[in-house]
Scaffold this active site. Structure first.
Site, short mmCIF file in Angstrom:
data_model
loop_
_atom_site.label_atom_id
_atom_site.label_comp_id
_atom_site.label_asym_id
_atom_site.label_seq_id
_atom_site.Cartn_x
_atom_site.Cartn_y
_atom_site.Cartn_z
N ASP A 26 15.30 43.71 12.96
CA ASP A 26 15.04 44.92 12.17
C ASP A 26 16.15 45.94 12.46
O ASP A 26 16.35 46.31 13.61
CB ASP A 26 13.67 45.47 12.58
CG ASP A 26 13.35 46.79 11.91
OD1 ASP A 26 13.97 47.11 10.88
OD2 ASP A 26 12.46 47.50 12.42
N ASP A 34 15.58 42.52 8.40
CA ASP A 34 16.28 42.83 7.16
C ASP A 34 17.71 42.28 7.18
O ASP A 34 18.16 41.74 8.20
CB ASP A 34 16.27 44.34 6.91
CG ASP A 34 16.61 45.10 8.18
OD1 ASP A 34 17.67 44.80 8.77
OD2 ASP A 34 15.81 45.96 8.61
N ASP A 103 17.34 29.99 -0.53
CA ASP A 103 16.16 29.30 -1.01
C ASP A 103 16.09 29.44 -2.52
O ASP A 103 16.22 30.55 -3.03
CB ASP A 103 14.92 29.94 -0.38
CG ASP A 103 14.11 28.96 0.42
OD1 ASP A 103 13.47 28.10 -0.21
OD2 ASP A 103 14.13 29.05 1.66
N ASP A 204 12.81 24.71 -2.87
CA ASP A 204 11.41 24.74 -2.51
C ASP A 204 10.55 23.83 -3.38
O ASP A 204 10.67 23.86 -4.62
CB ASP A 204 10.92 26.20 -2.67
CG ASP A 204 9.58 26.45 -2.03
OD1 ASP A 204 9.50 26.32 -0.80
OD2 ASP A 204 8.63 26.79 -2.75
N GLU A 258 13.26 20.15 -0.94
CA GLU A 258 12.09 20.10 -0.08
C GLU A 258 10.88 19.71 -0.90
O GLU A 258 10.80 20.05 -2.08
CB GLU A 258 11.85 21.48 0.53
CG GLU A 258 10.73 21.52 1.54
CD GLU A 258 9.46 22.23 1.08
OE1 GLU A 258 8.62 22.51 1.94
OE2 GLU A 258 9.28 22.47 -0.12
N HIS A 331 9.86 27.29 9.11
CA HIS A 331 8.92 28.40 9.03
C HIS A 331 7.52 27.97 8.59
O HIS A 331 6.63 28.81 8.51
CB HIS A 331 9.47 29.43 8.04
CG HIS A 331 9.56 28.87 6.65
ND1 HIS A 331 10.40 27.82 6.32
CD2 HIS A 331 8.89 29.17 5.52
CE1 HIS A 331 10.24 27.52 5.05
NE2 HIS A 331 9.33 28.33 4.54
N ASP A 332 7.33 26.70 8.28
CA ASP A 332 6.03 26.23 7.81
C ASP A 332 5.25 25.46 8.88
O ASP A 332 4.18 24.92 8.56
CB ASP A 332 6.20 25.30 6.60
CG ASP A 332 6.57 26.04 5.34
OD1 ASP A 332 6.27 27.24 5.24
OD2 ASP A 332 7.18 25.41 4.45
O1 ISL Z 1 4.40 22.27 4.54
C1 ISL Z 1 3.65 21.75 3.75
C2 ISL Z 1 2.20 21.70 4.03
O2 ISL Z 1 1.92 21.99 5.33
C3 ISL Z 1 4.08 21.07 2.55
O3 ISL Z 1 3.03 20.35 2.00
C4 ISL Z 1 4.63 21.88 1.44
O4 ISL Z 1 5.85 21.30 1.11
C5 ISL Z 1 4.83 23.28 1.74
O5 ISL Z 1 3.62 23.96 1.80
C6 ISL Z 1 5.75 23.89 0.71
O6 ISL Z 1 6.33 24.93 1.34
C7 ISL Z 1 7.19 25.75 0.63
O7 ISL Z 1 6.59 26.32 -0.52
C8 ISL Z 1 5.52 27.21 -0.29
C9 ISL Z 1 5.81 28.26 0.78
O8 ISL Z 1 4.63 28.90 1.15
C10 ISL Z 1 6.47 27.65 1.99
O9 ISL Z 1 6.80 28.63 2.93
C11 ISL Z 1 7.66 26.88 1.53
O10 ISL Z 1 8.44 26.36 2.57
C12 ISL Z 1 5.23 27.87 -1.60
O11 ISL Z 1 6.40 28.38 -2.13
CA CA Z 2 13.76 46.83 8.55
#
Ligand code: ISL
Ligand code: CA
Length: 557
Positions: A26, A34, A103, A204, A258, A331-332
């Site tokens: 930040d 940011d 992305d 994505d 992805e 990040h997922d």
């Molecule tokens: O990570 C998954 C489930 O746990 C996958 O099934 C799926 O590919 C994922 O949810 C997709 O992720 C992407 O698109 C989403 C977003 O929330 C995620 O951060 C992104 O990486 C919707 O845009």
């Molecule tokens: Ca900030």
């Protein structure tokens, strides 16, 4: 040797560093990371030795899914800065000899995107067909499909009386890729950013842009519905090829697609050299290794042998045909050392082992921010302390079904996406050096002991180990272009392979809390190049005894 593995390319030699901007740094004391924060830390990123930055979405967005719901593809989210800030960042990244990919979220937009606002305006709006609208069936949703983050994929629009499709949350309506104007619109967005000079895209959920049909799913398990109905629709490859011809082929860029539904059987349809579609893909076989029928909140145990077998199978599937991407976190998902290593008893060696895996397997390595410090999962006890919409929606779902909510919290701590989204741990000061005010999401409880500042001072730290490995990979292109030959494939916990080209490198990993021994047929003298323990064995070894999570790169002379 065959085709693709040999042809030289910057994105094969490159090492990617993924930034989640909201949590990186930040710069203006509002508690939100940011673009200027990233700019402040470019020297740090450069010091890692990485060459490509992947920036998660920074476009204008109402942030219902942290930027994956885009309301304007050509504007920067005001919380993150301005287009001038972006242009300066881009210029500085290039000036430092690095590249940047962004992305591309093109399966859906935000419900606040002007296309959707027009589309939902009336049945005969010229943009009605930009999204997927269906009449109710018996006063109900058009079919039984479930959305990724729980609930139905259909939302009724009372004004026009039709339902629209949203594969994710209701504020993320799916675009209708059958409509050529939609496709052209997305191509224009891509050109806008490529003409600015960015170096490529991470795409994505690109696997679900072509819809197969709109009939009920006959499958009980969500993962079956995803792979057999949502993903890999009939026109997917046509759309990707068209995108390549119309846009990508005109620039020197990299792409990585992805999405669920990418399998050993169909991977080369995306990345085959002759296909002219994408350069790389992220498959999820190892990331879903602990997912039961109902996905991440239905976790199941897995073995190290399963884990290693997935990488072996994938290398074979792509061999000579396409290029792989190697990642263990993003990040997922929960933190990689907490999932695949041992973040309690053996955090240091297991984090270093996983780093070695990333840097020595065949394919382009992707490092997720904070993993270079061995950041671990968080520990939270109340639902209101989570941010993630997936966690919040699934919690409601469990609550409605009367399921065990304490169990839900504990699964979220172990598997949830917020683990990866806590602010970057720069130092031990009150907000971890991330911000001078309270961050948008609380820091992980470990930040006083796990942070950049401490690890900078320790030549033996996980951070400095990443730097050493990255430098080594850059100096030894055998790790990029060399063959990948597994030995003792049936070993339950030791993962060992040769990378051979100009030189012969043997890499061994003990994926275990216990000591284990590897038997080497035809032993040759081995010299240690990098090891995560002091005094690892070297020389003419027949029985290589490895300590917990020991990981060594050897060179054979
Ligand atoms: O990570 C998954 C489930 O746990 C996958 O099934 C799926 O590919 C994922 O949810 C997709 O992720 C992407 O698109 C989403 C977003 O929330 C995620 O951060 C992104 O990486 C919707 O845009
Ligand atoms: Ca900030």
């Amino acid at each position: 040797m065959k085709g693709i593995q040999k042809s030289k390319n910057w994105w094969k030699e490159g090492i990617v560093y993924q930034i989640y901007p909201r949590s990186f740094k930040d710069s203006n004391e509002d508690g939100i990371g940011d673009l200027n924060g990233i700019l402040e830390k470019l020297d740090y990123i450069k010091s890692l030795g990485v060459s490509i930055i992947w920036l998660c979405p920074v476009y204008e967005s109402p942030n219902k899914d942290n930027g994956y719901d885009i309301s304007d593809y050509r504007a920067i989210m005001s919380e993150f800065g301005s287009m001038d800030d972006f242009d300066r960042l881009l210029e500085e990244i290039h000036a430092k000899g690095m590249r940047i990919i962004m992305d591309l979220v093109a399966n859906h937009t935000s419900d606040q995107h002007e296309w959707f606002l027009e589309s939902k305006n009336s049945l005969d709006n010229p943009r009605r067909d930009y999204y997927i609208w269906k009449d109710p069936i018996n006063d109900n949703a058009p079919n039984n499909w479930k959305a990724f983050f729980s609930g139905s994929t259909w939302e009724l629009d009372p004004q026009t009386g039709q339902y629209y499709l949203h594969s994710f949350i209701k504020e993320q309506p799916d675009l209708n890729w059958e409509n050529s104007e939609v496709r052209r619109g997305i191509h224009e967005v891509m050109k806008y950013w490529l003409d600015k000079g960015i170096d490529g895209f991470r795409m994505d959920v690109i696997t679900i842009i072509s819809k197969r049909h709109f009939n009920d799913s006959p499958y009980k398990s969500f993962s079956d519905t995803v792979s057999k109905i949502y993903a890999n629709g009939p026109r997917l490859h046509e759309f990707l090829h068209e995108m390549n011809v119309e846009v990508l082929s005109k620039y020197d860029v990299m792409t990585v697609g992805e999405g669920p539904g990418i399998s050993l059987d169909n991977a080369t349809e995306f990345v085959g050299e002759d296909r002219a579609e994408l350069n790389m893909i992220f498959h999820f076989d190892h990331m879903f290794i602990d997912h039961g029928e109902d996905g991440r909140f239905d976790p199941i145990p897995f073995s190290k042998k399963q884990f290693k077998d997935i990488f072996i199978a994938w290398d074979r599937a792509l061999e000579g045909k396409g290029w792989g991407s190697i990642f263990l976190g993003n990040h997922d998902f929960a933190r990689m050392v907490s999932r695949f290593g041992n973040d309690k008893l053996h955090r240091d060696p297991s984090a270093k082992l996983l780093a070695t895996l990333l840097m020595t397997m065949r394919g382009t390595p992707y490092i997720y921010q904070g993993d270079e410090l061995g950041m671990v999962n968080n520990q939270i006890d109340r639902i209101d302390q989570f941010d993630d919409v997936e966690i919040q929606n699934t919690y409601q779902d469990w609550k409605n079904k009367g399921k065990d909510l304490d169990k839900f919290i504990s699964i979220s701590n172990e598997k949830g996406r917020d683990n990866a989204r806590t602010p970057m741990q720069w130092d031990a000061s009150p907000n971890g050096g991330f911000s001078s005010t309270k961050p948008w999401l609380n820091l992980n409880h470990t930040y006083k002991n796990i942070n950049v500042s401490l690890q900078e001072q320790d030549s033996n730290s996980i951070l400095n180990y990443y730097r050493k490995l990255i430098q080594y990979r850059k100096d030894h292109l055998t790790l990029v272009y060399g063959t990948f030959e597994v030995i003792q494939e049936n070993h339950e916990t030791i993962f060992a392979y040769w990378r051979k080209e100009d030189e012969n490198l043997l890499i061994v990993h003990n994926l275990s809390d216990d000591k284990n021994t590897l038997f080497i047929d035809d032993p040759v003298p081995l010299k240690i190049e990098i090891s995560n323990y002091q005094d690892s064995q070297e020389g003419h070894i027949e029985h290589l005894s490895l300590r917990p999570w020991e990981s060594i790169i050897y060179r054979a002379n």
